[in-house]
Design a protein around this motif. Sequence first.
Motif, PDB file in Angstrom:
ATOM      1  N   ALA A 178       0.817  -1.219   0.000  1.00 33.46           N
ATOM      2  CA  ALA A 178       0.000   0.000   0.000  1.00 33.46           C
ATOM      3  C   ALA A 178       0.850   1.268   0.000  1.00 33.46           C
ATOM      4  O   ALA A 178       0.306   2.384  -0.042  1.00 33.46           O
ATOM      5  CB  ALA A 178      -0.922   0.004   1.212  1.00 33.46           C
ATOM      6  N   GLY A 179       2.173   1.109   0.057  1.00 34.21           N
ATOM      7  CA  GLY A 179       3.052   2.275   0.053  1.00 34.21           C
ATOM      8  C   GLY A 179       3.158   2.966   1.394  1.00 34.21           C
ATOM      9  O   GLY A 179       3.668   4.081   1.474  1.00 34.21           O
ATOM     10  N   GLN A 180       2.703   2.312   2.468  1.00 28.40           N
ATOM     11  CA  GLN A 180       2.777   2.921   3.800  1.00 28.40           C
ATOM     12  C   GLN A 180       4.159   2.766   4.432  1.00 28.40           C
ATOM     13  O   GLN A 180       4.515   3.503   5.345  1.00 28.40           O
ATOM     14  CB  GLN A 180       1.716   2.302   4.708  1.00 28.40           C
ATOM     15  CG  GLN A 180       0.295   2.582   4.223  1.00 28.40           C
ATOM     16  CD  GLN A 180      -0.751   1.789   4.997  1.00 28.40           C
ATOM     17  OE1 GLN A 180      -0.415   0.879   5.755  1.00 28.40           O
ATOM     18  NE2 GLN A 180      -2.010   2.124   4.802  1.00 28.40           N
ATOM     19  N   ILE A 181       4.910   1.781   3.975  1.00 29.36           N
ATOM     20  CA  ILE A 181       6.308   1.629   4.364  1.00 29.36           C
ATOM     21  C   ILE A 181       7.111   1.329   3.098  1.00 29.36           C
ATOM     22  O   ILE A 181       6.560   0.893   2.080  1.00 29.36           O
ATOM     23  CB  ILE A 181       6.522   0.498   5.403  1.00 29.36           C
ATOM     24  CG1 ILE A 181       6.005  -0.847   4.871  1.00 29.36           C
ATOM     25  CG2 ILE A 181       5.881   0.850   6.734  1.00 29.36           C
ATOM     26  CD1 ILE A 181       6.290  -2.030   5.798  1.00 29.36           C
ATOM     27  N   ASP A 182       8.417   1.585   3.171  1.00 30.07           N
ATOM     28  CA  ASP A 182       9.293   1.320   2.024  1.00 30.07           C
ATOM     29  C   ASP A 182       9.986  -0.030   2.145  1.00 30.07           C
ATOM     30  O   ASP A 182      10.326  -0.652   1.129  1.00 30.07           O
ATOM     31  CB  ASP A 182      10.367   2.415   1.920  1.00 30.07           C
ATOM     32  CG  ASP A 182       9.776   3.810   1.845  1.00 30.07           C
ATOM     33  OD1 ASP A 182       8.928   4.037   0.966  1.00 30.07           O
ATOM     34  OD2 ASP A 182      10.158   4.662   2.678  1.00 30.07           O
ATOM     35  N   LEU A 183      10.214  -0.462   3.395  1.00 22.14           N
ATOM     36  CA  LEU A 183      10.962  -1.678   3.656  1.00 22.14           C
ATOM     37  C   LEU A 183      10.286  -2.484   4.755  1.00 22.14           C
ATOM     38  O   LEU A 183       9.751  -1.924   5.714  1.00 22.14           O
ATOM     39  CB  LEU A 183      12.396  -1.350   4.092  1.00 22.14           C
ATOM     40  CG  LEU A 183      13.284  -0.611   3.098  1.00 22.14           C
ATOM     41  CD1 LEU A 183      14.545  -0.122   3.787  1.00 22.14           C
ATOM     42  CD2 LEU A 183      13.625  -1.508   1.916  1.00 22.14           C
ATOM     43  N   TRP A 184      10.343  -3.785   4.608  1.00 23.30           N
ATOM     44  CA  TRP A 184       9.797  -4.687   5.614  1.00 23.30           C
ATOM     45  C   TRP A 184      10.951  -5.489   6.192  1.00 23.30           C
ATOM     46  O   TRP A 184      11.570  -6.288   5.503  1.00 23.30           O
ATOM     47  CB  TRP A 184       8.761  -5.590   4.958  1.00 23.30           C
ATOM     48  CG  TRP A 184       8.174  -6.661   5.834  1.00 23.30           C
ATOM     49  CD1 TRP A 184       8.215  -6.731   7.201  1.00 23.30           C
ATOM     50  CD2 TRP A 184       7.442  -7.810   5.397  1.00 23.30           C
ATOM     51  NE1 TRP A 184       7.559  -7.855   7.642  1.00 23.30           N
ATOM     52  CE2 TRP A 184       7.079  -8.532   6.546  1.00 23.30           C
ATOM     53  CE3 TRP A 184       7.065  -8.286   4.131  1.00 23.30           C
ATOM     54  CZ2 TRP A 184       6.357  -9.718   6.475  1.00 23.30           C
ATOM     55  CZ3 TRP A 184       6.349  -9.459   4.056  1.00 23.30           C
ATOM     56  CH2 TRP A 184       5.986 -10.155   5.216  1.00 23.30           C
ATOM     57  N   ALA A 185      11.252  -5.250   7.464  1.00 29.27           N
ATOM     58  CA  ALA A 185      12.303  -5.994   8.156  1.00 29.27           C
ATOM     59  C   ALA A 185      11.687  -7.268   8.725  1.00 29.27           C
ATOM     60  O   ALA A 185      10.862  -7.219   9.642  1.00 29.27           O
ATOM     61  CB  ALA A 185      12.900  -5.149   9.273  1.00 29.27           C
ATOM     62  N   THR A 186      12.091  -8.401   8.184  1.00 26.97           N
ATOM     63  CA  THR A 186      11.456  -9.656   8.567  1.00 26.97           C
ATOM     64  C   THR A 186      12.434 -10.803   8.417  1.00 26.97           C
ATOM     65  O   THR A 186      13.602 -10.612   8.056  1.00 26.97           O
ATOM     66  CB  THR A 186      10.193  -9.902   7.707  1.00 26.97           C
ATOM     67  OG1 THR A 186       9.487 -11.045   8.193  1.00 26.97           O
ATOM     68  CG2 THR A 186      10.548 -10.104   6.249  1.00 26.97           C
ATOM     69  N   GLY A 187      11.964 -11.999   8.710  1.00 29.54           N
ATOM     70  CA  GLY A 187      12.791 -13.179   8.563  1.00 29.54           C
ATOM     71  C   GLY A 187      12.565 -13.838   7.212  1.00 29.54           C
ATOM     72  O   GLY A 187      11.533 -13.665   6.578  1.00 29.54           O
TER      73      GLY A 187
END
Length: 251
Positions: A178-187
């Motif tokens: 949705a463009g609410q964040i640029d990056l997803w920090a995940t496993g």
Amino acid sequence: MFKRLLMLLGSTLMVLVGTARAEVSQSESLVLLTENFPPYNMATNGKNFAQDENINGIAVEIVREMFKRAGVGYNLTLRFPWDRIYNLALEKPGYGVFVTARLPEREALFKWVGPIGPDDWVMLAKGDSPLRLESLEQAAKYRIGAYKGDAISQYLSDKGIEHSASLRDQENARKLMAGQIDLWATGDPAGRYLAKQEGIGGLKTVLRFDSAELYLALNHETADDLVARLQAALDGMRAEGVIDEIQGRYL
């Protein structure tokens, strides 16, 4: 009279032995807690509460076989949120939680059995993102989303990297699209599996910044011999290729 006394004594001994066996059985039965963290642990109905046979996943299958081989009883509950079940295992004797990253700051807090599986830490972006990152310092310039309370979010905080924290990690997949964040920090593979469950594919790894091994964390009062039996059972499973077989069914 003597014969009756012997019979009474025998009955008393049987009761005492039975009681002792019950106490041993109870002392070797653990309360295991987990969360929705696919593909390692997940409720079969996708909800945030499940028990025993209504939970599956790579880690769940490994833990079940490990406890069976070690001859240790347990009951298993999947709950939400992570902070709650982590703290229960931390504070209550006879409790354990999985899977959790074995980090230096957690080392003395629990007794550990593992590793159960790897968890590479990545920054995911949309498939058409032009981002190319070489460090967390570069990532810090962008809007980052992470999962509240888990090791990756804690790691980012320790590094002074601002990020938003969602109660469910899959929310970050939707925020990313949705463009609410640029990056997803995940496993990895957890993040990609969660995104797939949301109908989201084609995400791009723009940074691989750390890795951790995932373990069963037992309350620090758990008996050392019980921990050793569980570890021996897990080591045997790994040597026999059982763990690879279980992972292959999911990945």
